[in-house]
Design a protein around this motif. Structure first.
Motif, PDB file in Angstrom:
ATOM      1  N   GLN A   9       0.825  -1.205   0.000  1.00  0.00           N
ATOM      2  CA  GLN A   9       0.000   0.000   0.000  1.00  0.00           C
ATOM      3  C   GLN A   9       0.859   1.255   0.000  1.00  0.00           C
ATOM      4  O   GLN A   9       0.522   2.237  -0.666  1.00  0.00           O
ATOM      5  CB  GLN A   9      -0.944   0.004   1.211  1.00  0.00           C
ATOM      6  N   ALA A  10       1.970   1.237   0.736  1.00  0.00           N
ATOM      7  CA  ALA A  10       2.866   2.394   0.788  1.00  0.00           C
ATOM      8  C   ALA A  10       3.496   2.649  -0.581  1.00  0.00           C
ATOM      9  O   ALA A  10       3.604   3.798  -1.018  1.00  0.00           O
ATOM     10  CB  ALA A  10       3.946   2.188   1.845  1.00  0.00           C
ATOM     11  N   VAL A  11       3.889   1.582  -1.273  1.00  0.00           N
ATOM     12  CA  VAL A  11       4.454   1.730  -2.620  1.00  0.00           C
ATOM     13  C   VAL A  11       3.401   2.298  -3.567  1.00  0.00           C
ATOM     14  O   VAL A  11       3.670   3.230  -4.333  1.00  0.00           O
ATOM     15  CB  VAL A  11       4.997   0.376  -3.139  1.00  0.00           C
ATOM     16  N   ALA A  12       2.186   1.759  -3.527  1.00  0.00           N
ATOM     17  CA  ALA A  12       1.108   2.245  -4.395  1.00  0.00           C
ATOM     18  C   ALA A  12       0.804   3.712  -4.108  1.00  0.00           C
ATOM     19  O   ALA A  12       0.570   4.499  -5.035  1.00  0.00           O
ATOM     20  CB  ALA A  12      -0.150   1.389  -4.213  1.00  0.00           C
ATOM     21  N   HIS A  13       0.836   4.097  -2.845  1.00  0.00           N
ATOM     22  CA  HIS A  13       0.583   5.485  -2.459  1.00  0.00           C
ATOM     23  C   HIS A  13       1.679   6.395  -3.006  1.00  0.00           C
ATOM     24  O   HIS A  13       1.389   7.453  -3.572  1.00  0.00           O
ATOM     25  CB  HIS A  13       0.506   5.591  -0.935  1.00  0.00           C
ATOM     26  N   ALA A  14       2.939   5.977  -2.872  1.00  0.00           N
ATOM     27  CA  ALA A  14       4.067   6.768  -3.389  1.00  0.00           C
ATOM     28  C   ALA A  14       3.993   6.884  -4.916  1.00  0.00           C
ATOM     29  O   ALA A  14       4.253   7.949  -5.478  1.00  0.00           O
ATOM     30  CB  ALA A  14       5.387   6.137  -2.965  1.00  0.00           C
ATOM     31  N   GLN A  15       3.614   5.801  -5.579  1.00  0.00           N
ATOM     32  CA  GLN A  15       3.483   5.831  -7.039  1.00  0.00           C
ATOM     33  C   GLN A  15       2.378   6.790  -7.471  1.00  0.00           C
ATOM     34  O   GLN A  15       2.527   7.513  -8.460  1.00  0.00           O
ATOM     35  CB  GLN A  15       3.220   4.430  -7.585  1.00  0.00           C
ATOM     36  N   ALA A  16       1.286   6.814  -6.733  1.00  0.00           N
ATOM     37  CA  ALA A  16       0.183   7.728  -7.057  1.00  0.00           C
ATOM     38  C   ALA A  16       0.631   9.180  -6.912  1.00  0.00           C
ATOM     39  O   ALA A  16       0.285  10.033  -7.742  1.00  0.00           O
ATOM     40  CB  ALA A  16      -1.029   7.437  -6.170  1.00  0.00           C
ATOM     41  N   ILE A  17       1.400   9.467  -5.871  1.00  0.00           N
ATOM     42  CA  ILE A  17       1.922  10.822  -5.683  1.00  0.00           C
ATOM     43  C   ILE A  17       2.862  11.183  -6.828  1.00  0.00           C
ATOM     44  O   ILE A  17       2.768  12.274  -7.408  1.00  0.00           O
ATOM     45  CB  ILE A  17       2.641  10.951  -4.329  1.00  0.00           C
ATOM     46  N   ALA A  18       3.762  10.262  -7.177  1.00  0.00           N
ATOM     47  CA  ALA A  18       4.709  10.520  -8.270  1.00  0.00           C
ATOM     48  C   ALA A  18       3.983  10.755  -9.584  1.00  0.00           C
ATOM     49  O   ALA A  18       4.362  11.638 -10.364  1.00  0.00           O
ATOM     50  CB  ALA A  18       5.682   9.354  -8.398  1.00  0.00           C
ATOM     51  N   ARG A  19       2.926   9.972  -9.845  1.00  0.00           N
ATOM     52  CA  ARG A  19       2.150  10.138 -11.082  1.00  0.00           C
ATOM     53  C   ARG A  19       1.571  11.535 -11.208  1.00  0.00           C
ATOM     54  O   ARG A  19       1.511  12.098 -12.293  1.00  0.00           O
ATOM     55  CB  ARG A  19       1.036   9.099 -11.143  1.00  0.00           C
ATOM     56  N   ARG A  20       1.135  12.105 -10.085  1.00  0.00           N
ATOM     57  CA  ARG A  20       0.556  13.457 -10.120  1.00  0.00           C
ATOM     58  C   ARG A  20       1.561  14.468 -10.658  1.00  0.00           C
ATOM     59  O   ARG A  20       1.190  15.446 -11.288  1.00  0.00           O
ATOM     60  CB  ARG A  20       0.094  13.887  -8.733  1.00  0.00           C
TER      61      ARG A  20
END
Length: 81
Positions: free
Chosen positions: A47-58
């Protein structure tokens, strides 16, 4: 879902077994705590990786220069090789 978890005097807490099972932590594993304005968010490693990836995508979506390949090509160009 809200679950009450008790913290021992030495700072340990136990997550209920059914919650650990749903989160894929039945055999143990790492979790990450994030302090927010609203409280504490607990995330599994996935979940932490997915959250970081979502932030990076923005910040990178639609920016062709934000790919790994573009970064590496830029580094090669800068090095003169």
């Amino acid at each position: 879902m809200t679950v009450q978890v008790n913290i021992t005097p030495n700072g340990r807490m136990s997550l209920p077994a059914d919650l650990r099972k749903r989160l894929g932590l039945a055999e143990g594993g790492a979790v990450f705590l994030e302090e927010t304005e609203d409280g504490i968010v607990l995330r599994t490693a996935a979940q932490a990786v997915a959250h970081a990836q979502a932030i990076a995508r923005r910040f990178t979506e639609g920016n062709a220069d934000a790919t790994v390949d573009a970064f590496l090509a830029n580094r090669v160009a800068e090095s003169g090789e």
